[in-house]
Design an enzyme around this catalytic site. Structure first.
Site, PDB file in Angstrom:
ATOM      1  N   CYS A  80     -46.930   4.171  94.611  1.00  0.00           N
ATOM      2  CA  CYS A  80     -45.656   4.413  93.929  1.00  0.00           C
ATOM      3  C   CYS A  80     -45.677   3.670  92.605  1.00  0.00           C
ATOM      4  O   CYS A  80     -46.218   2.579  92.502  1.00  0.00           O
ATOM      5  CB  CYS A  80     -44.488   3.920  94.782  1.00  0.00           C
ATOM      6  SG  CYS A  80     -42.864   4.332  94.083  1.00  0.00           S
ATOM      7  N   CYS A  86     -40.475  -1.537  92.920  1.00  0.00           N
ATOM      8  CA  CYS A  86     -39.290  -2.264  93.369  1.00  0.00           C
ATOM      9  C   CYS A  86     -39.762  -3.611  93.949  1.00  0.00           C
ATOM     10  O   CYS A  86     -40.787  -3.677  94.630  1.00  0.00           O
ATOM     11  CB  CYS A  86     -38.514  -1.453  94.401  1.00  0.00           C
ATOM     12  SG  CYS A  86     -37.903   0.107  93.699  1.00  0.00           S
ATOM     13  N   CYS A 117     -40.524  10.906 108.757  1.00  0.00           N
ATOM     14  CA  CYS A 117     -40.407  10.264 107.457  1.00  0.00           C
ATOM     15  C   CYS A 117     -41.660  10.593 106.640  1.00  0.00           C
ATOM     16  O   CYS A 117     -42.767  10.170 106.975  1.00  0.00           O
ATOM     17  CB  CYS A 117     -40.256   8.760 107.677  1.00  0.00           C
ATOM     18  SG  CYS A 117     -40.037   7.830 106.167  1.00  0.00           S
ATOM     19  N   CYS A 162     -40.638  -4.041  97.860  1.00  0.00           N
ATOM     20  CA  CYS A 162     -41.260  -2.922  98.586  1.00  0.00           C
ATOM     21  C   CYS A 162     -42.778  -3.028  98.516  1.00  0.00           C
ATOM     22  O   CYS A 162     -43.356  -3.174  97.443  1.00  0.00           O
ATOM     23  CB  CYS A 162     -40.794  -1.595  97.990  1.00  0.00           C
ATOM     24  SG  CYS A 162     -41.563  -0.157  98.781  1.00  0.00           S
ATOM     25  N   CYS A 169     -39.314   0.703 106.926  1.00  0.00           N
ATOM     26  CA  CYS A 169     -38.973   0.922 105.520  1.00  0.00           C
ATOM     27  C   CYS A 169     -39.620  -0.126 104.634  1.00  0.00           C
ATOM     28  O   CYS A 169     -39.498  -1.320 104.871  1.00  0.00           O
ATOM     29  CB  CYS A 169     -37.462   0.791 105.308  1.00  0.00           C
ATOM     30  SG  CYS A 169     -36.501   1.965 106.196  1.00  0.00           S
ATOM     31  N   GLU A 173     -49.360   7.847 104.785  1.00  0.00           N
ATOM     32  CA  GLU A 173     -48.752   7.534 106.073  1.00  0.00           C
ATOM     33  C   GLU A 173     -47.481   8.357 106.282  1.00  0.00           C
ATOM     34  O   GLU A 173     -46.733   8.614 105.344  1.00  0.00           O
ATOM     35  CB  GLU A 173     -48.428   6.043 106.141  1.00  0.00           C
ATOM     36  CG  GLU A 173     -49.685   5.204 106.190  1.00  0.00           C
ATOM     37  CD  GLU A 173     -49.420   3.710 106.281  1.00  0.00           C
ATOM     38  OE1 GLU A 173     -50.139   3.037 107.024  1.00  0.00           O
ATOM     39  OE2 GLU A 173     -48.511   3.209 105.603  1.00  0.00           O
TER      40      GLU A 173
HETATM   41  N1  SAH Z   1     -38.701   5.863  96.459  1.00  0.00           N
HETATM   42  C1  SAH Z   1     -37.640   6.388  97.286  1.00  0.00           C
HETATM   43  C2  SAH Z   1     -38.131   6.830  98.634  1.00  0.00           C
HETATM   44  C3  SAH Z   1     -38.632   5.715  99.515  1.00  0.00           C
HETATM   45  S1  SAH Z   1     -37.437   5.447 100.734  1.00  0.00           S
HETATM   46  C4  SAH Z   1     -36.528   5.364  97.387  1.00  0.00           C
HETATM   47  O1  SAH Z   1     -36.755   4.214  96.996  1.00  0.00           O
HETATM   48  O2  SAH Z   1     -35.441   5.696  97.802  1.00  0.00           O
HETATM   49  C5  SAH Z   1     -37.841   3.874 101.325  1.00  0.00           C
HETATM   50  C6  SAH Z   1     -36.587   3.063 101.556  1.00  0.00           C
HETATM   51  O3  SAH Z   1     -36.968   1.779 102.076  1.00  0.00           O
HETATM   52  C7  SAH Z   1     -35.830   2.798 100.255  1.00  0.00           C
HETATM   53  O4  SAH Z   1     -34.459   2.829 100.475  1.00  0.00           O
HETATM   54  C8  SAH Z   1     -36.286   1.403  99.936  1.00  0.00           C
HETATM   55  O5  SAH Z   1     -35.411   0.754  99.092  1.00  0.00           O
HETATM   56  C9  SAH Z   1     -36.367   0.784 101.308  1.00  0.00           C
HETATM   57  N2  SAH Z   1     -37.187  -0.426 101.338  1.00  0.00           N
HETATM   58  C10 SAH Z   1     -38.197  -0.758 100.495  1.00  0.00           C
HETATM   59  N3  SAH Z   1     -38.712  -1.955 100.820  1.00  0.00           N
HETATM   60  C11 SAH Z   1     -38.005  -2.401 101.881  1.00  0.00           C
HETATM   61  C12 SAH Z   1     -38.085  -3.563 102.694  1.00  0.00           C
HETATM   62  N4  SAH Z   1     -38.985  -4.513 102.443  1.00  0.00           N
HETATM   63  N5  SAH Z   1     -37.218  -3.693 103.718  1.00  0.00           N
HETATM   64  C13 SAH Z   1     -36.307  -2.716 103.978  1.00  0.00           C
HETATM   65  N6  SAH Z   1     -36.189  -1.584 103.260  1.00  0.00           N
HETATM   66  C14 SAH Z   1     -37.035  -1.433 102.217  1.00  0.00           C
END
Ligand code: SAH
Length: 360
Positions: free
Chosen positions: A118, A122, A111, A125, A341, A98
């Protein structure tokens, strides 16, 4: 350069300028033909050799026999009420990724995804729940931009690129750096590095390598907690690269002048949003040239947390600002189409489209 097995055309999409030059010189042509080819593929988005009108016809025919220009295939496009657009692409092996296009105050940001799934899991996420499927190749990363450029409305122009889609870009270091080089190259897509941002969860050795690469793209770090106990829970890779090491690497990072690091901090109700969490963050970031993006958590069924209240979000921001830290609250775009995000995830059991767009 990896050339495919004899008899099979080698895919030029994803090759660097040096690799394309080597390919063309290997076929008995002068190196400047390689530069032309590179510019056609990336700068002009050519998908066939036939359209490369300043190459001799005989060379075009030879290239058509011995090489190919691979493309990802648009499988679906959804438009959010707020104008964000989410694109679903099928790769040559049927895997799907995506990409999101975000119009915002005169900017048009893309983006990009760097992996299918991944590995970093986390806790909040959705991409993490997919697990790791595979790395994207450099051509597949670059191609997301080329494909979106083809889909723009009249007058639209992509202004910024962010590696913040599916995947951890620094886990896929080589392909990501190669893609960035092509995206920034004046003969390639020619996006200035200051308009490109890479977001990482904090892989310390690769942050150091990125600093040494001379690429000068912006660096964002997904922090989400200012103490190891909490960060270990939210961002499991913190057990391998704890905050002390991460922050030390960032302090040593060769930031171009007038640039700042960005920290992303997802605000989760009663988990990391208390005043003492904000005060810990102030202490942790002391002396770093940085800004903080506060991201109210995007909720989803499979995410076991709630978003912080507006009141807590603003109180958190206030503590950072009072300490002199630039802190913005960033509402996600495209929530209604799961383009926001942390919500990018292609379901592994969904029907896949093959490379010609047919359902298999
Ligand atoms: N793996 C990298 C690139 C992905 S960026 C990283 O983690 O930085 C995606 C962004 O969205 C990251 O800052 C992540 O922490 C954030 N994110 C992940 N899950 C989210 C959620 N449920 N709500 C808001 N932001 C989220």
């Amino acid at each position: 350069m990896e050339l495919r097995a004899a008899g099979k055309p080698s895919d030029l999409k994803g090759l660097s300028l040096e690799e394309i030059e080597r390919f063309i010189v290997g076929h008995g042509e002068p190196a400047y033909r390689g530069r032309q080819l590179f510019h056609w593929i990336y700068g002009r988005g050519a998908s066939t050799f036939a359209e490369m009108t300043d190459l001799p016809i005989a060379l075009r025919a030879k290239l058509a026999e011995q090489a190919s220009i691979g493309t990802i295939i648009l499988a679906a496009r959804e438009v959010s009420q707020d104008g964000a657009r989410k694109y679903l692409f099928s790769c040559a092996d049927g895997r799907q990724i995506e990409t999101v296009l975000i119009p915002d105050e005169g900017r048009l940001t893309v983006c990009l995804s760097t992996q299918v799934g991944c590995a970093l899991a986390c806790a909040f996420c959705l991409t993490g729940t997919m697990g790791f499927v595979r790395h994207l190749q450099s051509g597949e990363i670059v191609d997301q931009v080329l494909a979106l450029q083809r889909d723009l409305q009249p007058g639209e122009r992509i202004s910024n690129l962010v590696l913040m889609g599916m995947g951890e870009p620094l886990h896929n270091y080589d392909a990501t750096v190669k893609a960035l080089t092509i995206l920034a190259h004046p003969l390639g897509l020619a996006y200035p590095p200051r308009r490109i941002a890479l977001s990482t969860v904090g892989l310390v050795p690769e942050i150091v390598r990125l600093g040494q690469s001379g690429l000068e793209v912006n660096l964002a770090v997904s922090l989400h907690a200012a103490n190891d106990e909490l960060r270990n829970r939210l961002v499991p890779i913190n057990r391998r690269y704890p905050l002390k090491e991460l922050i030390a690497a960032l302090r040593a990072y060769p930031l171009p002048s007038r640039r700042r690091l960005t920290f992303e901090y997802v605000l989760i109700d009663e988990v990391n949003d208390r005043p003492e969490d904000a005060r810990d963050l102030v202490k942790l970031l002391r002396g770093l040239r940085c800004k903080v993006n506060l991201l109210p958590l995007n909720e989803a069924h499979a995410i076991p947390f709630r978003r912080s209240s507006r009141e807590h979000i603003e109180a958190f921001q206030h503590i950072l600002k009072s300490a002199g830290i630039v802190a913005t609250i960033r509402e996600s775009r495209g929530l209604d189409i799961s383009a926001a995000c942390g919500l990018l995830a292609t379901e592994t059991d969904q029907k896949r489209l093959d490379t010609t767009g047919r359902l298999t």
